[in-house]
Design an enzyme around this catalytic site. Sequence first.
Site, PDB file in Angstrom:
ATOM      1  N   ARG A 139       0.854  -1.209   0.000  1.00  0.00           N
ATOM      2  CA  ARG A 139       0.000   0.000   0.000  1.00  0.00           C
ATOM      3  C   ARG A 139       0.879   1.244   0.000  1.00  0.00           C
ATOM      4  O   ARG A 139       0.567   2.245  -0.648  1.00  0.00           O
ATOM      5  CB  ARG A 139      -0.954   0.003   1.216  1.00  0.00           C
ATOM      6  CG  ARG A 139      -1.705   1.315   1.363  1.00  0.00           C
ATOM      7  CD  ARG A 139      -2.954   1.251   2.239  1.00  0.00           C
ATOM      8  NE  ARG A 139      -2.794   0.424   3.415  1.00  0.00           N
ATOM      9  CZ  ARG A 139      -2.113   0.774   4.515  1.00  0.00           C
ATOM     10  NH1 ARG A 139      -1.498   1.955   4.563  1.00  0.00           N
ATOM     11  NH2 ARG A 139      -2.012  -0.037   5.545  1.00  0.00           N
ATOM     12  N   TYR A 164     -18.060  15.937 -14.187  1.00  0.00           N
ATOM     13  CA  TYR A 164     -18.455  14.518 -14.244  1.00  0.00           C
ATOM     14  C   TYR A 164     -19.403  14.192 -13.072  1.00  0.00           C
ATOM     15  O   TYR A 164     -19.174  14.628 -11.933  1.00  0.00           O
ATOM     16  CB  TYR A 164     -17.194  13.649 -14.180  1.00  0.00           C
ATOM     17  CG  TYR A 164     -17.498  12.195 -13.949  1.00  0.00           C
ATOM     18  CD1 TYR A 164     -18.228  11.466 -14.880  1.00  0.00           C
ATOM     19  CD2 TYR A 164     -17.093  11.549 -12.788  1.00  0.00           C
ATOM     20  CE1 TYR A 164     -18.537  10.136 -14.654  1.00  0.00           C
ATOM     21  CE2 TYR A 164     -17.396  10.221 -12.560  1.00  0.00           C
ATOM     22  CZ  TYR A 164     -18.130   9.524 -13.502  1.00  0.00           C
ATOM     23  OH  TYR A 164     -18.439   8.210 -13.269  1.00  0.00           O
ATOM     24  N   ASP A 219      -9.088  17.965 -14.002  1.00  0.00           N
ATOM     25  CA  ASP A 219      -9.358  16.616 -14.502  1.00  0.00           C
ATOM     26  C   ASP A 219      -8.985  16.600 -15.990  1.00  0.00           C
ATOM     27  O   ASP A 219      -9.651  17.218 -16.817  1.00  0.00           O
ATOM     28  CB  ASP A 219     -10.848  16.300 -14.287  1.00  0.00           C
ATOM     29  CG  ASP A 219     -11.204  14.872 -14.688  1.00  0.00           C
ATOM     30  OD1 ASP A 219     -10.545  14.315 -15.588  1.00  0.00           O
ATOM     31  OD2 ASP A 219     -12.158  14.318 -14.107  1.00  0.00           O
ATOM     32  N   LYS A 246      -9.959   5.501 -19.006  1.00  0.00           N
ATOM     33  CA  LYS A 246     -10.346   6.006 -20.315  1.00  0.00           C
ATOM     34  C   LYS A 246      -9.174   5.945 -21.303  1.00  0.00           C
ATOM     35  O   LYS A 246      -8.603   4.893 -21.502  1.00  0.00           O
ATOM     36  CB  LYS A 246     -10.922   7.416 -20.157  1.00  0.00           C
ATOM     37  CG  LYS A 246     -11.955   7.536 -19.026  1.00  0.00           C
ATOM     38  CD  LYS A 246     -13.212   6.754 -19.313  1.00  0.00           C
ATOM     39  CE  LYS A 246     -14.154   6.489 -18.166  1.00  0.00           C
ATOM     40  NZ  LYS A 246     -14.173   7.262 -16.977  1.00  0.00           N
TER      41      LYS A 246
HETATM   42  C1  LIG Z   1     -14.004  13.180 -16.733  1.00  0.00           C
HETATM   43  C2  LIG Z   1     -14.092  12.033 -15.772  1.00  0.00           C
HETATM   44  N1  LIG Z   1     -13.468  12.133 -14.589  1.00  0.00           N
HETATM   45  C3  LIG Z   1     -13.513  11.132 -13.687  1.00  0.00           C
HETATM   46  C4  LIG Z   1     -14.203   9.969 -13.928  1.00  0.00           C
HETATM   47  C5  LIG Z   1     -14.235   8.888 -12.879  1.00  0.00           C
HETATM   48  O1  LIG Z   1     -13.344   7.876 -13.221  1.00  0.00           O
HETATM   49  P1  LIG Z   1     -13.538   6.332 -12.807  1.00  0.00           P
HETATM   50  O2  LIG Z   1     -14.773   5.839 -13.478  1.00  0.00           O
HETATM   51  O3  LIG Z   1     -12.284   5.685 -13.311  1.00  0.00           O
HETATM   52  O4  LIG Z   1     -13.664   6.281 -11.340  1.00  0.00           O
HETATM   53  C6  LIG Z   1     -14.847   9.817 -15.153  1.00  0.00           C
HETATM   54  C7  LIG Z   1     -15.596   8.573 -15.446  1.00  0.00           C
HETATM   55  O5  LIG Z   1     -16.329   8.490 -16.404  1.00  0.00           O
HETATM   56  C8  LIG Z   1     -14.789  10.873 -16.093  1.00  0.00           C
HETATM   57  O6  LIG Z   1     -15.410  10.796 -17.285  1.00  0.00           O
END
Ligand SMILES: Cc1ncc(COP(=O)(O)O)c(C=O)c1O
Length: 393
Positions: free
Chosen positions: A50, A102, A174, A199
Site C-alpha cells: 500500500r 463529471y 481533470d 479512459k
Molecule cells: C471526466 C471524468 N473524470 C472522472 C471519472 C471517474 O473515473 P472512474 O470511473 O475511473 O472512477 C470519469 C468517469 O467516467 C470521467 O469521465
Amino acid sequence: MEKSFSFQTNLLHNKWKVDEQTGAVSVPIQHASTFHQADFDVFGKYDYSRSGNPTREALEETIAELEGGIRGFAFSSGMAAISTAFLLLSKGDHVLVTEDVYGGTYRMITEVLSRFGIEYTFVDMTDLHAVASRIRPNTKVIYVETPSNPLLKITDICGIVKLAKANGCLTFLDNTFMTPALQRPLELGVDVVLHSATKFLSGHSDVVAGLAVVKDRGLAERLYKLQNAFGAILGVQDAWLVLRGLKTLHVRLQQSSQSALKIASFLAKHPKVEEVYYPGLSYHPGHSVQRYQAEGFGAVLSFRLADEAAVRTFVKHVQIPVFAVSLGAVESILSYPAKMSHAAMPKEERERRGITDGLLRLSVGLEAAEDLIADFERGLSYVSAKESLAPSF
Ligand SMILES: Cc1ncc(COP(=O)(O)O)c(C=O)c1O
C-alpha cells in the site's frame, strides 16, 4: 533518458523500457504485498505494497514524466484519485467547481464532502468574471474539467490559474478527456492533475484506474500521505494494463481525434441534429482557447437530438458503437449522459446545465470514420422528422 525525444517516442523509450535485472521489455508485475527487511534496523526501499510497490511505481513515475510533474500517484479508480485529492481540504474550506463536472465528482462533492463541512459552488468556468465573483476568503481549491463532460466547454486554464494564485487557492484539473498527449496543465500552472485512467490512458475498456500528478514537492508529500492513509491504491495487474495501454496513447488519440472532427462536421450539417458540441469545430465558443492551451481537440463529442424518443430510435438503429458508460477506448462508445454519467445529478440540475434528454455523447474509437458516418446516417434516417421537431424539455 534523452530529454530531446518527442512525447510520442517517450511513451516507449523511457526509464521503464527494459527491466534492469532481466532485460525484459515489459515492466515486471510484482505481486508481493510485503517485503523482507534485511535486519532489525535496516529498511529497504519497499516495505508494504500500500505504501509502495515497484509495478505501481513504474506507472506513477511514467505518468509524472508524461505530465511534466515530479510525482504521480496511482489509484483504484478515477474517483479514488479525485476523492483522495479532495482530502487535501479541511472542514470549513470552500471549493469552486466546473458546472458540468463529471457526475461522480458532483456526487462526491454534494453528498460526501458536504457532510464533512466542505462548502462548494458550481460555476460556469468559461466565464472568468463569474469565477472571480464566486471566490470566497475560504476558497481553497478551484476544480476544473476542460473540456467539460459532456458539453465539451473549454475553460481558459491560464485564466483560472491566475485567479487561483491571486487568491491563494490550489487548482485541480481533470485531464481525462485530453491526456498529456494533448494537454499538459501542470505546465500552465495547475497544481494537481487528475485522471480517470480507465479512459484514454489505458484505452481498451479493460481496467478501472485513476491517477494524480503534482509538480510541487510539499504537495507531493501531502498527497502521498493521503494515498497511503486512505489506501485506495491501484493493484499491480491493473497498473501493468495502464502501462501497456500508454504505449499506444499517442497513435490512438491522433486517429480518433481525426475521426471525431469528421463525424462532428457530418453531424453539424445533419437536419435531425439540433446541436453538436466539439471544440474542433471552428465556431465552438472555446475553439481558440483550446487551440492555444492544447495540441488537439480530442476524441469526444456530444450532440443533441430532439428528445428521448429520438435518442432511443437512433441508438436502436446504429450498429457500430457500443452503447455504454465510459469513453476513451479503441471501440466507439455512445452514451446517454442523462441516464449514465450524469444520473447522479437531479433532473433540474442536469437540464439547467444543458444535459437534456436529447443529448448523446460519443467517444470515437479506431473504426474507419467513413463506416461510423454511414452508420450514423442510417441511424438518423429512422428518427422521424416529427421526433426531431418535438421540444426538448
Ligand atoms: C471526466 C471524468 N473524470 C472522472 C471519472 C471517474 O473515473 P472512474 O470511473 O475511473 O472512477 C470519469 C468517469 O467516467 C470521467 O469521465
